[in-house]
Write a protein that holds these residues in place. Sequence first.
Motif, PDB file in Angstrom:
ATOM      1  N   PRO A  14       0.838  -1.197   0.000  1.00 18.89           N
ATOM      2  CA  PRO A  14       0.000   0.000   0.000  1.00 18.89           C
ATOM      3  C   PRO A  14       0.873   1.247   0.000  1.00 18.89           C
ATOM      4  O   PRO A  14       1.984   1.247   0.524  1.00 18.89           O
ATOM      5  N   THR A  15       0.376   2.298  -0.617  1.00 19.36           N
ATOM      6  CA  THR A  15       1.140   3.534  -0.704  1.00 19.36           C
ATOM      7  C   THR A  15       0.588   4.560   0.272  1.00 19.36           C
ATOM      8  O   THR A  15      -0.598   4.560   0.600  1.00 19.36           O
ATOM      9  N   ALA A  16       1.457   5.443   0.710  1.00 15.38           N
ATOM     10  CA  ALA A  16       1.071   6.470   1.667  1.00 15.38           C
ATOM     11  C   ALA A  16       0.416   7.644   0.950  1.00 15.38           C
ATOM     12  O   ALA A  16       0.840   8.045  -0.134  1.00 15.38           O
ATOM     13  N   GLU A  17      -0.616   8.195   1.583  1.00 11.90           N
ATOM     14  CA  GLU A  17      -1.237   9.421   1.105  1.00 11.90           C
ATOM     15  C   GLU A  17      -0.951  10.511   2.117  1.00 11.90           C
ATOM     16  O   GLU A  17      -1.093  10.301   3.326  1.00 11.90           O
ATOM     17  N   VAL A  18      -0.581  11.678   1.655  1.00  9.18           N
ATOM     18  CA  VAL A  18      -0.413  12.831   2.529  1.00  9.18           C
ATOM     19  C   VAL A  18      -1.714  13.625   2.520  1.00  9.18           C
ATOM     20  O   VAL A  18      -2.244  13.955   1.462  1.00  9.18           O
ATOM     21  N   VAL A  19      -2.252  13.885   3.704  1.00  9.44           N
ATOM     22  CA  VAL A  19      -3.526  14.580   3.829  1.00  9.44           C
ATOM     23  C   VAL A  19      -3.353  15.762   4.786  1.00  9.44           C
ATOM     24  O   VAL A  19      -2.343  15.875   5.481  1.00  9.44           O
ATOM     25  N   SER A  20      -4.342  16.640   4.812  1.00 10.19           N
ATOM     26  CA  SER A  20      -4.340  17.751   5.758  1.00 10.19           C
ATOM     27  C   SER A  20      -5.655  17.766   6.512  1.00 10.19           C
ATOM     28  O   SER A  20      -6.679  17.279   6.022  1.00 10.19           O
ATOM     29  N   PHE A  21      -5.613  18.320   7.726  1.00 11.20           N
ATOM     30  CA  PHE A  21      -6.816  18.394   8.554  1.00 11.20           C
ATOM     31  C   PHE A  21      -6.699  19.608   9.472  1.00 11.20           C
ATOM     32  O   PHE A  21      -5.590  20.051   9.801  1.00 11.20           O
ATOM     33  N   PRO A  22      -7.827  20.178   9.894  1.00  8.11           N
ATOM     34  CA  PRO A  22      -7.767  21.349  10.771  1.00  8.11           C
ATOM     35  C   PRO A  22      -7.665  20.952  12.239  1.00  8.11           C
ATOM     36  O   PRO A  22      -8.235  19.963  12.678  1.00  8.11           O
ATOM     37  N   SER A  23      -6.923  21.751  12.992  1.00 13.22           N
ATOM     38  CA  SER A  23      -6.898  21.637  14.450  1.00 13.22           C
ATOM     39  C   SER A  23      -6.995  23.061  14.987  1.00 13.22           C
ATOM     40  O   SER A  23      -6.003  23.797  14.987  1.00 13.22           O
ATOM     41  N   GLY A  24      -8.184  23.461  15.406  1.00 15.28           N
ATOM     42  CA  GLY A  24      -8.391  24.852  15.768  1.00 15.28           C
ATOM     43  C   GLY A  24      -8.160  25.724  14.549  1.00 15.28           C
ATOM     44  O   GLY A  24      -8.716  25.474  13.479  1.00 15.28           O
ATOM     45  N   ASN A  25      -7.286  26.728  14.682  1.00 12.00           N
ATOM     46  CA  ASN A  25      -6.994  27.602  13.546  1.00 12.00           C
ATOM     47  C   ASN A  25      -5.755  27.156  12.771  1.00 12.00           C
ATOM     48  O   ASN A  25      -5.259  27.889  11.915  1.00 12.00           O
ATOM     49  N   LEU A  26      -5.263  25.951  13.072  1.00 12.16           N
ATOM     50  CA  LEU A  26      -4.104  25.407  12.381  1.00 12.16           C
ATOM     51  C   LEU A  26      -4.529  24.403  11.315  1.00 12.16           C
ATOM     52  O   LEU A  26      -5.562  23.753  11.437  1.00 12.16           O
ATOM     53  N   ILE A  27      -3.718  24.283  10.287  1.00 12.04           N
ATOM     54  CA  ILE A  27      -3.871  23.204   9.310  1.00 12.04           C
ATOM     55  C   ILE A  27      -2.654  22.305   9.452  1.00 12.04           C
ATOM     56  O   ILE A  27      -1.508  22.743   9.272  1.00 12.04           O
ATOM     57  N   LEU A  28      -2.909  21.047   9.810  1.00 15.94           N
ATOM     58  CA  LEU A  28      -1.843  20.085  10.064  1.00 15.94           C
ATOM     59  C   LEU A  28      -1.810  19.028   8.961  1.00 15.94           C
ATOM     60  O   LEU A  28      -2.790  18.819   8.243  1.00 15.94           O
ATOM     61  N   GLY A  29      -0.681  18.352   8.850  1.00 18.99           N
ATOM     62  CA  GLY A  29      -0.524  17.289   7.870  1.00 18.99           C
ATOM     63  C   GLY A  29      -0.541  15.922   8.520  1.00 18.99           C
ATOM     64  O   GLY A  29      -0.316  15.785   9.731  1.00 18.99           O
ATOM     65  N   GLY A  30      -0.801  14.914   7.726  1.00 16.68           N
ATOM     66  CA  GLY A  30      -0.798  13.547   8.226  1.00 16.68           C
ATOM     67  C   GLY A  30      -0.561  12.563   7.099  1.00 16.68           C
ATOM     68  O   GLY A  30      -0.585  12.935   5.918  1.00 16.68           O
ATOM     69  N   VAL A  31      -0.323  11.322   7.467  1.00 14.65           N
ATOM     70  CA  VAL A  31      -0.059  10.257   6.505  1.00 14.65           C
ATOM     71  C   VAL A  31      -1.122   9.184   6.675  1.00 14.65           C
ATOM     72  O   VAL A  31      -1.428   8.767   7.802  1.00 14.65           O
ATOM     73  N   LEU A  32      -1.661   8.735   5.547  1.00 17.69           N
ATOM     74  CA  LEU A  32      -2.761   7.775   5.549  1.00 17.69           C
ATOM     75  C   LEU A  32      -2.387   6.562   4.707  1.00 17.69           C
ATOM     76  O   LEU A  32      -1.882   6.710   3.590  1.00 17.69           O
ATOM     77  N   TYR A  33      -2.592   5.385   5.261  1.00 21.98           N
ATOM     78  CA  TYR A  33      -2.478   4.132   4.512  1.00 21.98           C
ATOM     79  C   TYR A  33      -3.849   3.471   4.496  1.00 21.98           C
ATOM     80  O   TYR A  33      -4.494   3.359   5.543  1.00 21.98           O
ATOM     81  N   ARG A  34      -4.298   3.030   3.310  1.00 20.19           N
ATOM     82  CA  ARG A  34      -5.607   2.400   3.194  1.00 20.19           C
ATOM     83  C   ARG A  34      -5.473   0.960   2.689  1.00 20.19           C
ATOM     84  O   ARG A  34      -4.606   0.655   1.872  1.00 20.19           O
TER      85      ARG A  34
END
Length: 264
Positions: A14-34
């Motif tokens: 499986p390949t990694a996906e880079v995603v973003s999500f909000p935390s309060g007024n911040l936009i953070l990044g994350g890694v997703l494997y499906r």
Amino acid sequence: MVRLVLALFLVLLPTAEVVSFPSGNLILGGVLYRPDGTGPFPAVLYNHGSAMDSSAAIDALGPVFAARGWVFFAPNRRGQGLSASAGPYIQDQIRAAVARGGMSEGASTLIRLLETDHLNDQLAALAWLRQASFIQPNRIAVAGNSFGGIEAVLGAEKGTYCAALDAAGAAQSWSAAPELQTRMTSAVRHARAPIFFFQAENDYDLSPSRTLAAAMKDSGKVFEMKIYPPFGKSAAEGHSFGYFGSSIWADDVFRFLERHCGRQ
């Protein structure tokens, strides 16, 4: 022939996906494997440790969970990894606190950050994950190693998870931070999810797993605890067991997840 087999193996990973999500007024990044398919799937929210770059741990674990039919989501908390520009680095903040007021102030800063800003980032990632169309929102577990294990314990107290996995949480800071011992013990006594504590025998300190498991037992909470044989030849290698030792612990972990989060 060897090259062909290796190429086919890499294609199947499986390949990694880079995603973003909000935390309060911040936009953070994350890694997703499906996993393969459209889902919806159960998921594990993985809390990384204190390193600035935890990609080696994330990339080691993501395919393991995806191969077992679980989405693996590793949000990067503020100041680290993909979210490095979103805030100060937690280790820099702790070091500055130690320089100002010694180990006691460093421990207080560690606890304050992990149960406020960093817990907020974890819970924001959970909210993002719960609304994703490919996720079964009632089958989300939390996991973490080292600082991330502390976060997993705090998440089990404050979040809505079906289970929690704490790999070596606080193993490097337990003996030097009595305040952290008290805070984590309180968290497990009020845990809203079963917790599986596990470490390699040659980790820095086995007291966290043993003490927290005993606290859950005393409180009538559901838990499991397992100390595995030494992993590698040093305490540092033993501490990496939570992400590089999956061939040893995977069956136990997925059995625990199925027991408390249900089967597909």
